[in-house]
Scaffold this motif. Sequence first.
Motif, short mmCIF file in Angstrom:
data_model
loop_
_atom_site.label_atom_id
_atom_site.label_comp_id
_atom_site.label_asym_id
_atom_site.label_seq_id
_atom_site.Cartn_x
_atom_site.Cartn_y
_atom_site.Cartn_z
N MET A 64 1.19 -1.27 0.01
CA MET A 64 -0.16 0.30 0.02
C MET A 64 0.61 1.01 -0.46
SD MET A 64 -0.58 2.19 2.74
CE MET A 64 0.18 3.03 3.35
N ARG A 113 -4.98 1.58 10.65
CA ARG A 113 -4.55 2.34 9.36
C ARG A 113 -2.93 2.86 10.27
NH1 ARG A 113 -8.46 6.75 7.61
NH2 ARG A 113 -7.23 6.63 5.69
N HIS A 159 -17.34 5.80 6.37
CA HIS A 159 -15.97 6.50 5.73
C HIS A 159 -14.46 5.91 6.19
CE1 HIS A 159 -16.10 9.10 8.81
NE2 HIS A 159 -14.58 9.91 8.28
N GLU A 160 -14.01 5.10 7.82
CA GLU A 160 -12.79 5.50 7.91
C GLU A 160 -12.51 3.29 8.05
OE1 GLU A 160 -10.49 6.61 9.62
OE2 GLU A 160 -11.76 8.81 10.83
N LYS A 167 -13.98 2.56 4.87
CA LYS A 167 -13.24 2.47 3.95
C LYS A 167 -12.25 2.43 2.97
CE LYS A 167 -15.28 4.05 -0.22
NZ LYS A 167 -16.85 4.64 -0.59
N ALA A 168 -11.92 3.79 4.35
CA ALA A 168 -9.87 3.83 4.12
C ALA A 168 -9.41 3.44 4.76
CB ALA A 168 -9.97 5.54 4.76
N ARG A 197 -9.54 0.00 4.21
CA ARG A 197 -9.41 -1.40 2.97
C ARG A 197 -9.37 -1.07 1.85
NH1 ARG A 197 -15.33 -3.02 4.58
NH2 ARG A 197 -15.09 -4.73 4.81
N ARG A 198 -8.96 0.33 1.93
CA ARG A 198 -8.38 1.03 0.67
C ARG A 198 -6.85 0.93 0.92
NH1 ARG A 198 -11.86 5.57 -0.15
NH2 ARG A 198 -10.21 6.44 1.24
N GLU A 199 -6.37 1.34 2.25
CA GLU A 199 -4.94 1.10 2.85
C GLU A 199 -4.19 -0.38 2.95
OE1 GLU A 199 -5.21 3.55 5.88
OE2 GLU A 199 -5.34 5.50 4.83
N GLY A 200 -5.10 -1.23 2.45
CA GLY A 200 -4.97 -2.63 2.71
C GLY A 200 -5.32 -3.24 3.97
N HIS A 220 -7.30 -6.08 6.94
CA HIS A 220 -7.97 -7.42 6.12
C HIS A 220 -9.03 -6.59 7.60
CE1 HIS A 220 -5.84 -8.22 3.53
NE2 HIS A 220 -5.27 -8.37 3.89
#
Length: 446
Positions: free
Chosen positions: A1, A285, A311-312, A314-315, A317-320, A322
């Motif tokens: 990421m 994160r 939204h947190e 989602k963010a 998940r976007r950063e990898g 699991h």
Amino acid sequence: MSVALSPRQETIPAIYQEIHPPLDSARAVLEADRCLECGGPYAPAPCTAACPARVPVPQFIRAIREGRPEEAAKLIFEANILGGSCARVCPVEELCEGACVLTKEGRRAVSIGRLQRYATDVALARQLNFFARPAWKPQSVGVIGAGPAGLACAAELAKMGYDVVVYESRPEPGGLITSAIAPYKQLKDPLPAEVAMIERLGVKIHYGVTVGKDISFEELERRHQAIFLGVGLGADASARIPGEDLHGVWDSLEFVEQIKSGRPPKIGPIVAVIGGGNTAIDVAREAVRLGATNVMVLYRRTEEQMPAFKHEVKAARREGVHFYFLTAPVRLLGNGKVRKIECIHMRLGAPDKSGRPAPEPVPGTEFTLEVDTVIKAIGQEKRVELWKALGLETEGGLVTVNENFQTNREKYFAGGDCINGGATVVEAVRHGKLAAQGIAKFLAKG
Ligand SMILES: Cc1cc2nc3c(=O)[nH]c(=O)nc-3n(C[C@H](O)[C@H](O)[C@H](O)COP(=O)(O)OP(=O)(O)OC[C@H]3O[C@@H](n4cnc5c(N)ncnc54)[C@H](O)[C@@H]3O)c2cc1C
């Protein structure tokens, strides 16, 4: 990421890079120009109505658009003395920006948080004085805790002319803003400048003083005509599983505080985070930014029931990151150092006290995950002993207050996390402001 870099942040370690870097004045004016200036004399704009501190959003955005950021900052700080900090840490997606009418047409919300940051940065850098002190009132108020609730209460009371003394256990102000909020949202600034503004109002802050230990509550009652309890919550709650004392197992608050103090903990590549709240997502994160390659969040209920903001999640998940839902830890295994976490699958049963279906273990479904680091983020302890010692009425370990934020002992008022069990900085600010008004009413009765 990879975390997106703004050019000026390239040399800063990933863990300290801000996720919402500042806007320059040209971009701020362009962004301000997108605001439709909703609201009118009979109803506030949806963004203002959604802000617990009631910051007059369209008005401050107009001031930015017209090239008057100092005036914008004045409007913000009048409503929220921690307006610069809130610009960085507020979950704007759930509050002002979530209510922006542009989103109803499928368009991007006005970047209210970043505009608020732009205006407050300009004003704080110039150390502008927005508040003239009114004539002194003879009464004095003691505020316990220099977290957001205590600071907001102190500032509001000083603006009314009361003598205000804040007592804070730690060596610096800010409460969880300083010690716990993710460093990629806010490390320290602009809190010191905001506190300097509060001190210019005449508020005195005594650091390194724990009320109940270094000074008694009785002494405070002698010194002050009213007392505000802005003491927040306590340490991380225990997961109550074997192996919590193994090396490599962290409490979330201790983990973040080390990062915030500039000594990031050394973690291994595989990290398990226990919990499903915003703190769990934050530390997951942070682990990604510290270089972990496999970060797992283990939560005992389903995704729908997870208290963390969508939204947190989602963010993350976007950063990898699991997620393992319906998964509870049973014990931590290792020889001095944590190596494995044994978990069990859960299913949802009858509703518990919170009204949500209670998770219960499915026998025979235990499984083991290899881990290098475990971070427990299952919530903070409540200050039950303190409430008992003070004789304050409570519900579920939290102090109960009336509409004036007054407890059952008339001299004591309370607000922030210690009454709501943990929410947001801006909610604590709201409590502090309203409690100050409640205190003023009480003191006016003489
Ligand atoms: C890990 C984490 C991340 C968070 N992230 C966010 C976020 O991104 N955005 C957001 O809006 N909110 C966030 N929050 C929530 C937010 O930080 C809190 O809701 C807010 O700080 C509560 O303010 P408070 O003043 O009630 O309590 P606190 O911030 O806890 O402040 C209480 C203060 O009282 C002092 N104190 C306690 N007892 C005594 C005593 N006896 N004598 C003297 N001083 C005392 C403490 O030292 C402390 O400074 C987060 C919380 C956590 C735990």
